[in-house]
Structures are given as C-alpha cells and as structure tokens.
Scaffold this motif. Structure first.
Motif, PDB file in Angstrom:
ATOM      1  N   ASP A 282       0.810  -1.227   0.000  1.00  0.00           N
ATOM      2  CA  ASP A 282       0.000   0.000   0.000  1.00  0.00           C
ATOM      3  C   ASP A 282       0.838   1.269   0.000  1.00  0.00           C
ATOM      4  OD1 ASP A 282      -2.510  -1.192  -0.134  1.00  0.00           O
ATOM      5  OD2 ASP A 282      -2.620  -1.450   2.033  1.00  0.00           O
ATOM      6  N   LEU A 283       2.063   1.172  -0.500  1.00  0.00           N
ATOM      7  CA  LEU A 283       2.904   2.358  -0.601  1.00  0.00           C
ATOM      8  C   LEU A 283       2.683   3.091  -1.914  1.00  0.00           C
ATOM      9  CD1 LEU A 283       6.224   0.957   0.871  1.00  0.00           C
ATOM     10  CD2 LEU A 283       4.905   2.842   1.807  1.00  0.00           C
ATOM     11  N   ILE A 284       2.373   2.347  -2.969  1.00  0.00           N
ATOM     12  CA  ILE A 284       2.142   2.971  -4.265  1.00  0.00           C
ATOM     13  C   ILE A 284       0.851   2.445  -4.870  1.00  0.00           C
ATOM     14  CG2 ILE A 284       4.626   3.219  -4.669  1.00  0.00           C
ATOM     15  CD1 ILE A 284       4.384   0.979  -6.776  1.00  0.00           C
ATOM     16  N   GLU A 285       0.364   3.179  -5.842  1.00  0.00           N
ATOM     17  CA  GLU A 285      -0.828   2.786  -6.591  1.00  0.00           C
ATOM     18  C   GLU A 285      -0.432   2.676  -8.057  1.00  0.00           C
ATOM     19  OE1 GLU A 285      -5.278   4.574  -7.654  1.00  0.00           O
ATOM     20  OE2 GLU A 285      -3.883   5.693  -6.371  1.00  0.00           O
ATOM     21  N   ARG A 286      -0.703   1.542  -8.669  1.00  0.00           N
ATOM     22  CA  ARG A 286      -0.349   1.328 -10.069  1.00  0.00           C
ATOM     23  C   ARG A 286      -1.582   1.548 -10.937  1.00  0.00           C
ATOM     24  NH1 ARG A 286       3.508  -3.840 -10.725  1.00  0.00           N
ATOM     25  NH2 ARG A 286       4.329  -2.518 -12.388  1.00  0.00           N
ATOM     26  N   ARG A 287      -1.456   2.450 -11.900  1.00  0.00           N
ATOM     27  CA  ARG A 287      -2.573   2.781 -12.783  1.00  0.00           C
ATOM     28  C   ARG A 287      -2.213   2.373 -14.207  1.00  0.00           C
ATOM     29  NH1 ARG A 287      -3.202   9.030 -10.750  1.00  0.00           N
ATOM     30  NH2 ARG A 287      -3.325   8.588  -8.505  1.00  0.00           N
ATOM     31  N   ARG A 288      -3.079   1.624 -14.798  1.00  0.00           N
ATOM     32  CA  ARG A 288      -2.820   1.129 -16.139  1.00  0.00           C
ATOM     33  C   ARG A 288      -2.627   2.286 -17.113  1.00  0.00           C
ATOM     34  NH1 ARG A 288      -6.477  -3.506 -19.162  1.00  0.00           N
ATOM     35  NH2 ARG A 288      -5.021  -3.934 -20.876  1.00  0.00           N
TER      36      ARG A 288
ATOM     37  N   HIS B 171       0.939  14.964   3.996  1.00  0.00           N
ATOM     38  CA  HIS B 171       2.297  14.716   3.516  1.00  0.00           C
ATOM     39  C   HIS B 171       2.814  13.302   3.743  1.00  0.00           C
ATOM     40  CE1 HIS B 171       2.293  19.150   3.785  1.00  0.00           C
ATOM     41  NE2 HIS B 171       3.210  19.106   2.841  1.00  0.00           N
ATOM     42  N   VAL B 172       2.238  12.577   4.686  1.00  0.00           N
ATOM     43  CA  VAL B 172       2.823  11.287   5.066  1.00  0.00           C
ATOM     44  C   VAL B 172       1.788  10.166   4.951  1.00  0.00           C
ATOM     45  CG1 VAL B 172       4.059  10.018   6.848  1.00  0.00           C
ATOM     46  CG2 VAL B 172       4.342  12.498   6.672  1.00  0.00           C
ATOM     47  N   PRO B 173       1.948   9.260   3.993  1.00  0.00           N
ATOM     48  CA  PRO B 173       1.015   8.136   3.881  1.00  0.00           C
ATOM     49  C   PRO B 173       1.137   7.208   5.094  1.00  0.00           C
ATOM     50  CG  PRO B 173       2.378   8.372   1.901  1.00  0.00           C
ATOM     51  CD  PRO B 173       2.992   9.227   2.958  1.00  0.00           C
ATOM     52  N   TRP B 174       0.035   6.589   5.472  1.00  0.00           N
ATOM     53  CA  TRP B 174       0.067   5.623   6.567  1.00  0.00           C
ATOM     54  C   TRP B 174      -0.718   4.385   6.156  1.00  0.00           C
ATOM     55  CZ3 TRP B 174      -4.641   4.257   8.756  1.00  0.00           C
ATOM     56  CH2 TRP B 174      -5.724   5.115   8.481  1.00  0.00           C
ATOM     57  N   THR B 175      -0.406   3.271   6.794  1.00  0.00           N
ATOM     58  CA  THR B 175      -1.072   2.018   6.446  1.00  0.00           C
ATOM     59  C   THR B 175      -1.843   1.406   7.609  1.00  0.00           C
ATOM     60  OG1 THR B 175       0.947   0.779   6.960  1.00  0.00           O
ATOM     61  CG2 THR B 175       0.616   1.426   4.668  1.00  0.00           C
TER      62      THR B 175
ATOM     63  N   CYS C 148     -13.132  14.761  30.742  1.00  0.00           N
ATOM     64  CA  CYS C 148     -12.483  14.969  29.447  1.00  0.00           C
ATOM     65  C   CYS C 148     -12.478  13.658  28.669  1.00  0.00           C
ATOM     66  CB  CYS C 148     -11.038  15.433  29.616  1.00  0.00           C
ATOM     67  SG  CYS C 148     -10.843  17.066  30.344  1.00  0.00           S
ATOM     68  N   LEU C 149     -12.708  13.762  27.385  1.00  0.00           N
ATOM     69  CA  LEU C 149     -12.569  12.626  26.485  1.00  0.00           C
ATOM     70  C   LEU C 149     -11.125  12.581  25.998  1.00  0.00           C
ATOM     71  CD1 LEU C 149     -13.957  10.393  24.702  1.00  0.00           C
ATOM     72  CD2 LEU C 149     -14.186  12.172  22.960  1.00  0.00           C
ATOM     73  N   VAL C 150     -10.526  11.393  26.017  1.00  0.00           N
ATOM     74  CA  VAL C 150      -9.132  11.233  25.606  1.00  0.00           C
ATOM     75  C   VAL C 150      -9.054  10.236  24.456  1.00  0.00           C
ATOM     76  CG1 VAL C 150      -6.798  10.595  26.317  1.00  0.00           C
ATOM     77  CG2 VAL C 150      -8.367  11.646  27.969  1.00  0.00           C
ATOM     78  N   ILE C 151      -8.371  10.626  23.390  1.00  0.00           N
ATOM     79  CA  ILE C 151      -8.093   9.710  22.289  1.00  0.00           C
ATOM     80  C   ILE C 151      -6.580   9.596  22.149  1.00  0.00           C
ATOM     81  CG2 ILE C 151      -8.311   9.250  19.817  1.00  0.00           C
ATOM     82  CD1 ILE C 151     -10.888  10.828  19.809  1.00  0.00           C
ATOM     83  N   ASP C 152      -6.058   8.399  22.349  1.00  0.00           N
ATOM     84  CA  ASP C 152      -4.652   8.114  22.087  1.00  0.00           C
ATOM     85  C   ASP C 152      -4.580   7.387  20.752  1.00  0.00           C
ATOM     86  OD1 ASP C 152      -3.101   8.979  24.481  1.00  0.00           O
ATOM     87  OD2 ASP C 152      -4.495   7.622  25.497  1.00  0.00           O
ATOM     88  N   ARG C 153      -3.810   7.939  19.827  1.00  0.00           N
ATOM     89  CA  ARG C 153      -3.748   7.354  18.489  1.00  0.00           C
ATOM     90  C   ARG C 153      -2.295   7.137  18.075  1.00  0.00           C
ATOM     91  NH1 ARG C 153      -6.861  10.773  15.558  1.00  0.00           N
ATOM     92  NH2 ARG C 153      -5.168  12.045  14.756  1.00  0.00           N
ATOM     93  N   TYR C 154      -2.074   6.010  17.425  1.00  0.00           N
ATOM     94  CA  TYR C 154      -0.757   5.654  16.905  1.00  0.00           C
ATOM     95  C   TYR C 154      -0.920   5.325  15.429  1.00  0.00           C
ATOM     96  CZ  TYR C 154      -0.231   5.022  21.906  1.00  0.00           C
ATOM     97  OH  TYR C 154      -0.251   5.227  23.264  1.00  0.00           O
ATOM     98  N   THR C 155       0.001   5.797  14.606  1.00  0.00           N
ATOM     99  CA  THR C 155      -0.058   5.465  13.186  1.00  0.00           C
ATOM    100  C   THR C 155       1.286   4.924  12.730  1.00  0.00           C
ATOM    101  OG1 THR C 155       0.441   7.773  12.591  1.00  0.00           O
ATOM    102  CG2 THR C 155      -1.873   7.113  12.590  1.00  0.00           C
ATOM    103  N   TRP C 156       1.207   3.991  11.784  1.00  0.00           N
ATOM    104  CA  TRP C 156       2.396   3.325  11.255  1.00  0.00           C
ATOM    105  C   TRP C 156       2.357   3.314   9.739  1.00  0.00           C
ATOM    106  CZ3 TRP C 156      -0.658   1.292  15.142  1.00  0.00           C
ATOM    107  CH2 TRP C 156      -0.062   1.118  16.403  1.00  0.00           C
ATOM    108  N   ARG C 157       3.520   3.157   9.154  1.00  0.00           N
ATOM    109  CA  ARG C 157       3.658   2.910   7.722  1.00  0.00           C
ATOM    110  C   ARG C 157       4.583   1.721   7.569  1.00  0.00           C
ATOM    111  NH1 ARG C 157       1.613   2.900   2.873  1.00  0.00           N
ATOM    112  NH2 ARG C 157       1.303   5.116   2.597  1.00  0.00           N
ATOM    113  N   SER C 158       4.005   0.596   7.134  1.00  0.00           N
ATOM    114  CA  SER C 158       4.784  -0.632   6.934  1.00  0.00           C
ATOM    115  C   SER C 158       5.620  -0.962   8.170  1.00  0.00           C
ATOM    116  CB  SER C 158       5.685  -0.496   5.705  1.00  0.00           C
ATOM    117  OG  SER C 158       4.917  -0.295   4.549  1.00  0.00           O
TER     118      SER C 158
END
Length: 242
Positions: free
Chosen positions: A64-70, A176-180, A207-217
C-alpha cells in the motif's frame, strides 16, 4: 547487463529498487500523488530487466505504498482517511465542517533526542530524534482540543523543519505522510489543573481522551494524545454486520 547476470542478481537488485523507492516515500521526498519513474526509466537507471523492476513495484503496491494505474504509471498512494472503526479526522476540517471558525495555537515545539519514555510511547527500541509538540485547537475562540504529539524523525525527517506554527501537525501529517495502519484508544479522565487551564474548563470536569498511533509498513510515524472537554464532544461509529 545480460539476462543471465540479471537473473543471478535479481533477488538482491529488486530489493534494492524497492528499498530505494520506499525510503523516498517514507522520508517524504516523494509525497503522496508523486509519480514514480516509469518502468523503462527504472530499467535504465538500475541496468536490470523489466521483470526485476515489476517485482519491486508489485511488492510496493501490495504494501500500500504505491498505486499502479494502467497506462498512467505508478504513484505514491495518498493517505487513507479511514480506519476500520474510526476516521482519522483533520481537526481543522472537523471544526470548519461544523460551521465554526477554526483557531490554532502552537504552545510548545521541541526537537530532541528521544527519551526512554518517548521510545516507549512510540514503540521503538533504537535511539533517535523526535519532534515533541503541544498545541491547542479552538472553535469560535473557545478551546476545542489539546494535542500532545510525538513524531518519529527516523520515519518522517521532514517534520524537523516543518512550520508547525502555521500548520497543525495533524493536518501536515495527513497531507504529507502516507500511513497504512492506525490504532485508537478511547478513555476518559477528569481534568487536572493544567488540563483545565488549557481547555478553559473546571478542575475535575470530565475529558474525552483519544490516544492514536499510526504506522507505515511497521514503522512508527506518530503518537498523539487528544484531550476534549467531555461535555462538548462525542464519537460516532457506524458498523455493518458481517
């Protein structure tokens, strides 16, 4: 390069091609939407067969790093804005969609060597550098959320020079930064004196708390904690049966 030589070197060479492209994507050198060089250009650059290039691009697409278009070529995949359960929202867009005036204040920004606590929060073992950011989002000049964020510079080196006094870090990362992969943890706390002052609420207010973590590969991009006044924010998730 002969076909025989290329066949012998192919296992190593296609990994090198993949690694070169992946590095350019993950560092932000090639932003979302950037066109990857055409296959014949990569063949000429690396002196290999088209089969070798195709294998590298196929694995990047599977990750999911690139998209291939015919007929159009391959492009860096644009960031996803939807996880399996909750949307990764751009707070600025969220407030604007409510018809309210968005405001932003950078409270603290520091580039530093990652502490043991930073590495634990990001889930990384190696020593490195991070950008630590605290900022406040407001709606119609009323505090809407406090954002406490770490960005791993080994994954996002361009964040070291990004101007977060003008653009919120969440908005900058989404554009700016793709994530998976992403993970949300939702909890509730009562406001201590510091949180109450930042959100203009009473000490002890929910208070409502949201802890979020994101990764790429499997590489950590960011860890963020968002705090919202509990009486003015809600989360909605809609599910479909299997």
């Amino acid at each position: 390069m002969s076909l025989a030589t290329d066949a012998a070197d192919q296992p190593t060479l296609y990994k090198r091609i993949r690694a070169d492209i992946e590095t350019r994507i993950l560092t932000g050198e090639w932003p979302p939407g950037h066109r990857i060089p055409f296959e014949h250009e990569l063949v000429a650059r690396y002196g290999c067969s088209r089969m070798t290039v195709n294998k590298a691009l196929s694995e990047l697409a599977q990750a999911d790093l690139i998209e291939r278009r015919r007929r159009a070529g391959s492009f860096v995949r644009r960031p996803q804005h939807q996880s399996a359960v909750l949307k990764i929202a751009d707070i600025r867009a969220e407030i604007t969609a409510l018809g309210r005036a968005y405001g932003y204040e950078l409270i603290h920004r520091k580039l530093r060597a990652a502490t043991a606590a930073d590495r634990d929060r990001l889930g990384v073992r190696k020593a490195g550098k991070v950008v630590a950011i605290t900022c406040r989002h407001s709606a119609d000049k009323v505090p809407f959320a406090i954002e406490d964020r770490l960005i791993d510079l080994s994954s996002v080196p361009n964040a070291a020079t990004a101007d977060f006094s003008r653009e919120p870090p969440g908005s900058w990362l989404l554009h700016h930064v793709p994530w998976t992969e992403a993970e949300h943890t939702i909890s509730a706390i009562v406001a201590d004196e510091r949180t109450a002052g930042a959100l203009a609420i009473a000490v002890g207010a929910p208070c409502l708390v949201i802890d979020r973590y994101t990764w790429r590969s499997a590489r950590t991009i960011t860890a963020v904690r968002l705090l919202y006044p509990g009486d003015s924010h809600r989360l909605v998730a809609r599910f479909k049966g299997g």
